[in-house]
Design a protein around this motif. Structure first.
Motif, PDB file in Angstrom:
ATOM      1  N   GLY A  40     -34.849  35.051  32.014  1.00 57.61           N
ATOM      2  CA  GLY A  40     -33.493  35.349  31.599  1.00 57.61           C
ATOM      3  C   GLY A  40     -32.860  36.547  32.271  1.00 57.61           C
ATOM      4  O   GLY A  40     -31.747  36.942  31.909  1.00 57.61           O
ATOM      5  N   LYS A  41     -33.560  37.126  33.246  1.00 61.49           N
ATOM      6  CA  LYS A  41     -33.031  38.299  33.930  1.00 61.49           C
ATOM      7  C   LYS A  41     -32.882  38.030  35.425  1.00 61.49           C
ATOM      8  O   LYS A  41     -33.472  37.102  35.975  1.00 61.49           O
ATOM      9  N   GLN A  42     -32.103  38.880  36.074  1.00 62.66           N
ATOM     10  CA  GLN A  42     -31.912  38.744  37.510  1.00 62.66           C
ATOM     11  C   GLN A  42     -33.126  39.263  38.275  1.00 62.66           C
ATOM     12  O   GLN A  42     -33.903  40.088  37.757  1.00 62.66           O
ATOM     13  N   ARG A  43     -33.282  38.789  39.494  1.00 62.15           N
ATOM     14  CA  ARG A  43     -34.336  39.277  40.371  1.00 62.15           C
ATOM     15  C   ARG A  43     -34.045  40.735  40.730  1.00 62.15           C
ATOM     16  O   ARG A  43     -32.912  41.085  41.066  1.00 62.15           O
ATOM     17  N   GLU A  44     -35.063  41.581  40.657  1.00 62.09           N
ATOM     18  CA  GLU A  44     -34.887  43.004  40.912  1.00 62.09           C
ATOM     19  C   GLU A  44     -35.860  43.499  41.975  1.00 62.09           C
ATOM     20  O   GLU A  44     -37.005  43.041  42.046  1.00 62.09           O
ATOM     21  N   LEU A  45     -35.417  44.467  42.740  1.00 64.84           N
ATOM     22  CA  LEU A  45     -36.272  45.100  43.740  1.00 64.84           C
ATOM     23  C   LEU A  45     -37.382  45.894  43.057  1.00 64.84           C
ATOM     24  O   LEU A  45     -37.134  46.616  42.090  1.00 64.84           O
ATOM     25  N   VAL A  46     -38.604  45.757  43.579  1.00 66.48           N
ATOM     26  CA  VAL A  46     -39.719  46.593  43.137  1.00 66.48           C
ATOM     27  C   VAL A  46     -40.027  47.631  44.216  1.00 66.48           C
ATOM     28  O   VAL A  46     -40.041  48.833  43.945  1.00 66.48           O
ATOM     29  N   ALA A  47     -40.261  47.164  45.436  1.00 73.79           N
ATOM     30  CA  ALA A  47     -40.592  48.076  46.523  1.00 73.79           C
ATOM     31  C   ALA A  47     -40.412  47.372  47.859  1.00 73.79           C
ATOM     32  O   ALA A  47     -40.542  46.148  47.937  1.00 73.79           O
ATOM     33  N   THR A  48     -40.093  48.150  48.891  1.00 76.39           N
ATOM     34  CA  THR A  48     -40.005  47.623  50.245  1.00 76.39           C
ATOM     35  C   THR A  48     -40.748  48.540  51.205  1.00 76.39           C
ATOM     36  O   THR A  48     -40.970  49.721  50.899  1.00 76.39           O
ATOM     37  N   ILE A  49     -41.106  47.982  52.361  1.00 73.87           N
ATOM     38  CA  ILE A  49     -41.787  48.762  53.384  1.00 73.87           C
ATOM     39  C   ILE A  49     -41.333  48.264  54.754  1.00 73.87           C
ATOM     40  O   ILE A  49     -41.259  47.057  54.988  1.00 73.87           O
ATOM     41  N   THR A  50     -41.005  49.202  55.648  1.00 75.25           N
ATOM     42  CA  THR A  50     -40.593  48.825  56.995  1.00 75.25           C
ATOM     43  C   THR A  50     -41.825  48.582  57.865  1.00 75.25           C
ATOM     44  O   THR A  50     -42.959  48.881  57.477  1.00 75.25           O
ATOM     45  N   GLN A  51     -41.595  48.082  59.064  1.00 75.63           N
ATOM     46  CA  GLN A  51     -42.702  47.844  59.990  1.00 75.63           C
ATOM     47  C   GLN A  51     -43.360  49.156  60.404  1.00 75.63           C
ATOM     48  O   GLN A  51     -44.494  49.145  60.910  1.00 75.63           O
ATOM     49  N   PHE A  52     -42.671  50.280  60.205  1.00 73.25           N
ATOM     50  CA  PHE A  52     -43.215  51.586  60.550  1.00 73.25           C
ATOM     51  C   PHE A  52     -43.838  52.285  59.342  1.00 73.25           C
ATOM     52  O   PHE A  52     -44.286  53.421  59.443  1.00 73.25           O
ATOM     53  N   GLY A  53     -43.845  51.603  58.187  1.00 73.47           N
ATOM     54  CA  GLY A  53     -44.512  52.170  57.020  1.00 73.47           C
ATOM     55  C   GLY A  53     -43.633  53.005  56.103  1.00 73.47           C
ATOM     56  O   GLY A  53     -44.153  53.642  55.183  1.00 73.47           O
ATOM     57  N   ILE A  54     -42.345  53.000  56.319  1.00 73.35           N
ATOM     58  CA  ILE A  54     -41.441  53.739  55.439  1.00 73.35           C
ATOM     59  C   ILE A  54     -41.231  52.918  54.170  1.00 73.35           C
ATOM     60  O   ILE A  54     -40.884  51.742  54.231  1.00 73.35           O
ATOM     61  N   THR A  55     -41.435  53.543  53.027  1.00 75.41           N
ATOM     62  CA  THR A  55     -41.413  52.836  51.752  1.00 75.41           C
ATOM     63  C   THR A  55     -40.222  53.232  50.889  1.00 75.41           C
ATOM     64  O   THR A  55     -39.651  54.315  51.031  1.00 75.41           O
ATOM     65  N   ASN A  56     -39.892  52.338  49.973  1.00 77.50           N
ATOM     66  CA  ASN A  56     -38.812  52.565  49.019  1.00 77.50           C
ATOM     67  C   ASN A  56     -39.226  51.891  47.711  1.00 77.50           C
ATOM     68  O   ASN A  56     -39.776  50.786  47.726  1.00 77.50           O
ATOM     69  N   TYR A  57     -39.006  52.580  46.582  1.00 77.63           N
ATOM     70  CA  TYR A  57     -39.444  52.068  45.287  1.00 77.63           C
ATOM     71  C   TYR A  57     -38.312  52.098  44.267  1.00 77.63           C
ATOM     72  O   TYR A  57     -37.460  52.988  44.285  1.00 77.63           O
ATOM     73  N   ALA A  58     -38.347  51.141  43.349  1.00 78.39           N
ATOM     74  CA  ALA A  58     -37.486  51.219  42.179  1.00 78.39           C
ATOM     75  C   ALA A  58     -37.936  52.400  41.321  1.00 78.39           C
ATOM     76  O   ALA A  58     -39.131  52.710  41.259  1.00 78.39           O
ATOM     77  N   ASP A  59     -36.990  53.044  40.658  1.00 79.46           N
ATOM     78  CA  ASP A  59     -37.331  54.215  39.846  1.00 79.46           C
ATOM     79  C   ASP A  59     -38.368  53.875  38.779  1.00 79.46           C
ATOM     80  O   ASP A  59     -39.218  54.700  38.437  1.00 79.46           O
ATOM     81  N   SER A  60     -38.314  52.652  38.263  1.00 82.80           N
ATOM     82  CA  SER A  60     -39.188  52.265  37.156  1.00 82.80           C
ATOM     83  C   SER A  60     -40.659  52.176  37.559  1.00 82.80           C
ATOM     84  O   SER A  60     -41.531  52.164  36.685  1.00 82.80           O
ATOM     85  N   VAL A  61     -40.947  52.111  38.857  1.00 86.34           N
ATOM     86  CA  VAL A  61     -42.341  51.950  39.291  1.00 86.34           C
ATOM     87  C   VAL A  61     -42.846  53.137  40.103  1.00 86.34           C
ATOM     88  O   VAL A  61     -44.030  53.169  40.465  1.00 86.34           O
ATOM     89  N   LYS A  62     -41.992  54.094  40.398  1.00 86.66           N
ATOM     90  CA  LYS A  62     -42.416  55.255  41.189  1.00 86.66           C
ATOM     91  C   LYS A  62     -43.572  55.978  40.507  1.00 86.66           C
ATOM     92  O   LYS A  62     -43.543  56.224  39.306  1.00 86.66           O
ATOM     93  N   GLY A  63     -44.588  56.287  41.289  1.00 87.25           N
ATOM     94  CA  GLY A  63     -45.760  56.970  40.751  1.00 87.25           C
ATOM     95  C   GLY A  63     -46.799  56.036  40.166  1.00 87.25           C
ATOM     96  O   GLY A  63     -47.912  56.466  39.859  1.00 87.25           O
ATOM     97  N   ARG A  64     -46.456  54.761  39.986  1.00 91.43           N
ATOM     98  CA  ARG A  64     -47.413  53.788  39.416  1.00 91.43           C
ATOM     99  C   ARG A  64     -47.776  52.697  40.423  1.00 91.43           C
ATOM    100  O   ARG A  64     -48.914  52.236  40.445  1.00 91.43           O
ATOM    101  N   PHE A  65     -46.820  52.274  41.240  1.00 87.44           N
ATOM    102  CA  PHE A  65     -47.042  51.189  42.197  1.00 87.44           C
ATOM    103  C   PHE A  65     -47.063  51.753  43.613  1.00 87.44           C
ATOM    104  O   PHE A  65     -46.351  52.718  43.923  1.00 87.44           O
ATOM    105  N   THR A  66     -47.851  51.111  44.479  1.00 85.83           N
ATOM    106  CA  THR A  66     -47.908  51.490  45.887  1.00 85.83           C
ATOM    107  C   THR A  66     -47.818  50.237  46.744  1.00 85.83           C
ATOM    108  O   THR A  66     -48.620  49.308  46.578  1.00 85.83           O
ATOM    109  N   ILE A  67     -46.852  50.215  47.658  1.00 85.04           N
ATOM    110  CA  ILE A  67     -46.719  49.108  48.592  1.00 85.04           C
ATOM    111  C   ILE A  67     -47.344  49.511  49.920  1.00 85.04           C
ATOM    112  O   ILE A  67     -47.242  50.664  50.352  1.00 85.04           O
ATOM    113  N   SER A  68     -48.020  48.559  50.561  1.00 84.74           N
ATOM    114  CA  SER A  68     -48.617  48.805  51.868  1.00 84.74           C
ATOM    115  C   SER A  68     -48.615  47.498  52.649  1.00 84.74           C
ATOM    116  O   SER A  68     -48.333  46.434  52.083  1.00 84.74           O
TER     117      SER A  68
END
Length: 122
Positions: A42-70
């Motif tokens: 019942g909810k819209q799709r939301e961003l969790v985390a992204t990573i560039t080909q060079f390893g630069i990461t971006n996280y949703a505020d709700s998961v910062k400090g808990r999730f790690t993308i690699s």
């Protein structure tokens, strides 16, 4: 054609951990950004985390400090390590990838996986 296949979802208690994987295969010349999104019922799709080909990461505020993308560029695979899981993290988790399928023309296309269910019990 390019396929993305996620794995690693499941049922876990609050405070637990899961590691998701997403492997891309098919006509791949290179992959730019890769990312994880989630969609609860019942909810819209939301961003969790992204990573560039060079390893630069971006996280949703709700998961910062808990999730790690690699990612492993040699394996065309992106991972999401999820720690300290909460019931509100329950959702289908989908990966996507911005793929360049040939040297020329240098166009990129966005592909999505089918998703993997993550359920966190309280």
């Amino acid at each position: 054609q390019v396929q993305l296949v996620e794995s690693g979802g499941g049922l876990v208690q609050a405070g637990g951990s899961l590691r998701l994987s997403c492997a891309a295969s098919g006509s791949i010349f290179s992959i730019n950004d890769m990312g994880w999104y989630h969609q609860a019922p019942g909810k819209q799709r939301e961003l969790v985390a992204t990573i560039t080909q060079f390893g630069i990461t971006n996280y949703a505020d709700s998961v910062k400090g808990r999730f790690t993308i690699s990612r492993d560029n040699a394996k065309n695979t992106v991972y999401l390590q999820m720690n300290s899981l909460k019931p509100e993290d329950t959702a289908v988790y989908l990966c996507n990838a911005e793929v360049r399928t040939s040297r020329w023309p240098p166009y990129t296309y966005t592909y999505w996986g089918q998703g993997t269910q993550v359920t966190v019990s309280s």
